[in-house]
Structure formats: C-alpha cells, structure tokens
Design a protein around this motif. Structure first.
Motif, short mmCIF file in Angstrom:
data_model
loop_
_atom_site.label_atom_id
_atom_site.label_comp_id
_atom_site.label_asym_id
_atom_site.label_seq_id
_atom_site.Cartn_x
_atom_site.Cartn_y
_atom_site.Cartn_z
N HIS A 174 7.16 -30.41 -1.57
CA HIS A 174 5.81 -29.89 -1.74
C HIS A 174 4.84 -30.98 -2.17
CE1 HIS A 174 2.75 -26.87 -2.49
NE2 HIS A 174 2.56 -27.38 -3.69
N THR A 175 5.26 -31.86 -3.04
CA THR A 175 4.38 -32.92 -3.54
C THR A 175 3.97 -33.87 -2.41
OG1 THR A 175 5.50 -32.81 -5.69
CG2 THR A 175 4.15 -34.75 -5.25
N ALA A 220 4.08 -33.33 0.90
CA ALA A 220 3.26 -32.64 1.91
C ALA A 220 1.84 -32.42 1.43
CB ALA A 220 3.93 -31.31 2.27
N GLN A 221 1.69 -32.20 0.13
CA GLN A 221 0.34 -31.98 -0.43
C GLN A 221 -0.46 -33.27 -0.48
OE1 GLN A 221 0.33 -30.39 -4.43
NE2 GLN A 221 -1.34 -28.99 -3.93
N LEU A 222 0.22 -34.39 -0.69
CA LEU A 222 -0.49 -35.68 -0.77
C LEU A 222 -1.13 -36.06 0.55
CD1 LEU A 222 1.95 -37.82 -2.96
CD2 LEU A 222 -0.35 -37.04 -3.57
N ASN A 231 -1.64 -33.78 3.05
CA ASN A 231 -2.15 -32.56 3.69
C ASN A 231 -1.41 -32.25 4.98
OD1 ASN A 231 -4.12 -32.01 1.71
ND2 ASN A 231 -5.55 -33.47 2.65
N SER A 246 0.65 -30.31 7.78
CA SER A 246 0.67 -28.93 8.28
C SER A 246 1.24 -28.93 9.69
CB SER A 246 -0.75 -28.33 8.28
OG SER A 246 -1.61 -29.08 9.12
N CYS A 293 11.20 -36.73 2.37
CA CYS A 293 9.83 -36.70 1.86
C CYS A 293 8.95 -37.68 2.63
CB CYS A 293 9.82 -37.02 0.37
SG CYS A 293 8.52 -36.17 -0.53
N THR A 321 10.21 -27.03 -2.96
CA THR A 321 10.19 -25.57 -2.88
C THR A 321 11.11 -25.10 -1.76
OG1 THR A 321 8.28 -25.59 -1.39
CG2 THR A 321 7.84 -25.42 -3.76
#
Length: 230
Positions: A41-42, A44-46, A48, A50, A74, A177
């Motif tokens: 999650h970390t 993918a969030q850095l 963005n 999708s 990752c 997650t």
C-alpha cells in the motif's frame, strides 16, 4: 445382516477412517491452507499506482498451520521469504485461535484412529460392549464435528483476526494490505474428512447397529412392561 456382509461394511468403514487419519496428517504438514495476494500500500500510494500498474506492487502469500511463504513486491521485483509460526511469529498471529485449531486437529486424528481400530476389531474380532463396542463407534465417528470446528476456527482466524495482513506486515517498514484471499487444498480436505466421517456414521447404521438413544428407549419400554406384569 449376515456376518460376511457386516464384516465387509466394517472393513469399508475402517478403510475410510484410515483415509481420514492420513488426510488430516498430510494437511497439517502442508503450507497449503490459504493463498492470496498482498498489496504494498505504501509503495502504490507513493507513485499513485492504479489499474495495470498495481501488478508491480502485488505480492503473493501462502501458508498453513506451521509455515508459509510470501513474495514481497514493491515495484522492484519479487523477494521470496519463507517463514515459520513457531517460534518466530508467536506474537504476530492470533495464538489462542491458532492453538485451538491445532488442538482440534489432534483430537480429529485421535478419534479417527480409534474409530478405525474399533471398525477393524468389530470386523475380525469379538465386538466389545458399551463405549468400546459397536455403540462406541458412533462416538468416535462423531469426530466429523471436529473437522467442522477446524474449518470454522481457521476461517475466523483469517477473516476476523486478519491473519494474512499480520503476516504480510511482519518485520516490514512499508504497509501491506490484503488484496485477495482463497482457501487452498489443505483447508478443503477437512471438508472431505467431514463427509467421510458422516459416511462412516451411516455405515454403522447399515451394519445393523441401532443408535444408542434408540436402544436405551426400547430397553426402558421393555423394562416398564415387565414391571407391570409383576
């Protein structure tokens, strides 16, 4: 039922009981209870991430009751890592539920082994009385209840206690997650054990052995009639 047919029925039931013992023993040792994917999650969030980009941040996870394997991903490729619940992850997993699952697995092996022994003894020897004889076979074959408890408790461990997420985040800096979870072959083998034990329960009845509560009721009625005569 003739003795030869009854012996055949008991032999089949004993063979099914032995299959149950082997199935549970093999399932205990295999790390094939659950497999799924975990998302970094970390990472993918850095960036963005999708859509198709999420595939670079999806790792794999599979485990059983004693060990498992996870592939962390990752964005920089997969890193496989094998882990063991005992003693390394005692403080991470829901220990109470996990030990309870192992306990009922042991009870299931014990009851299935006893049922197998009593089936073959009643097929080739002189049947015992009360709990050690044909009536006792109902008790030992009731181990199908234990197989249901194992499946329910393991599902609670996974879904309610979020075991996969705990494992994925063990000794990790990034946050992982659970993306998907699927019960694997070892888990569904316990459903097979349930049906085999239920089949054994029916085979006892086919062999001509009455249910214990039914026999007790009939004996009470007979005793009451005898008392009225005197």
């Amino acid at each position: 039922m003739p003795n030869r047919q009854k012996r055949t029925v008991f032999c089949v039931a004993g063979a099914l009981g032995f299959v149950c013992v082997l199935t549970v023993a093999v399932s205990l040792g295999l790390p094939r209870w659950l497999h799924g994917t975990v998302l970094c999650h970390t990472g993918a969030q850095l960036v963005n991430a999708s859509g198709a980009e999420l595939d670079k941040f999806l790792g794999r996870l599979s485990y059983g009751l004693f060990q498992g394997e996870r592939v962390k991903q990752c964005g920089l490729g997969g890193r496989p890592l094998r882990f063991y619940f005992f003693p390394g992850m005692i403080h991470v997993i829901p220990l109470g539920l996990h030990v309870t699952v192992l306990f009922f697995c042991g009870v299931l092996v014990l009851f299935s082994s006893l049922a197998t022994g009593f089936f073959f003894f009643n097929a080739f020897g002189s049947p015992y009385e009360t709990l050690q004889g044909p009536l006792g076979l109902y008790l030992w074959s009731a181990s199908c209840v234990c197989s249901c408890l194992v499946m329910i408790l393991f599902a609670a461990e996974v879904k309610l206690k979020h075991m996969s997420r705990r494992i994925a985040n063990f000794n990790e800096v990034f946050d992982y997650t659970t993306y998907s979870e699927t019960y694997d072959v070892s888990y569904w083998l316990f459903l097979l054990v349930f049906f085999l034990n239920a089949l054994n329960f029916l085979l006892i009845r086919v062999a001509g052995i009455d249910f214990p509560f039914r026999q007790n009721k009939e004996s009470e009625v007979t005793t009451g009639a005898a008392d009225l005569l005197y």
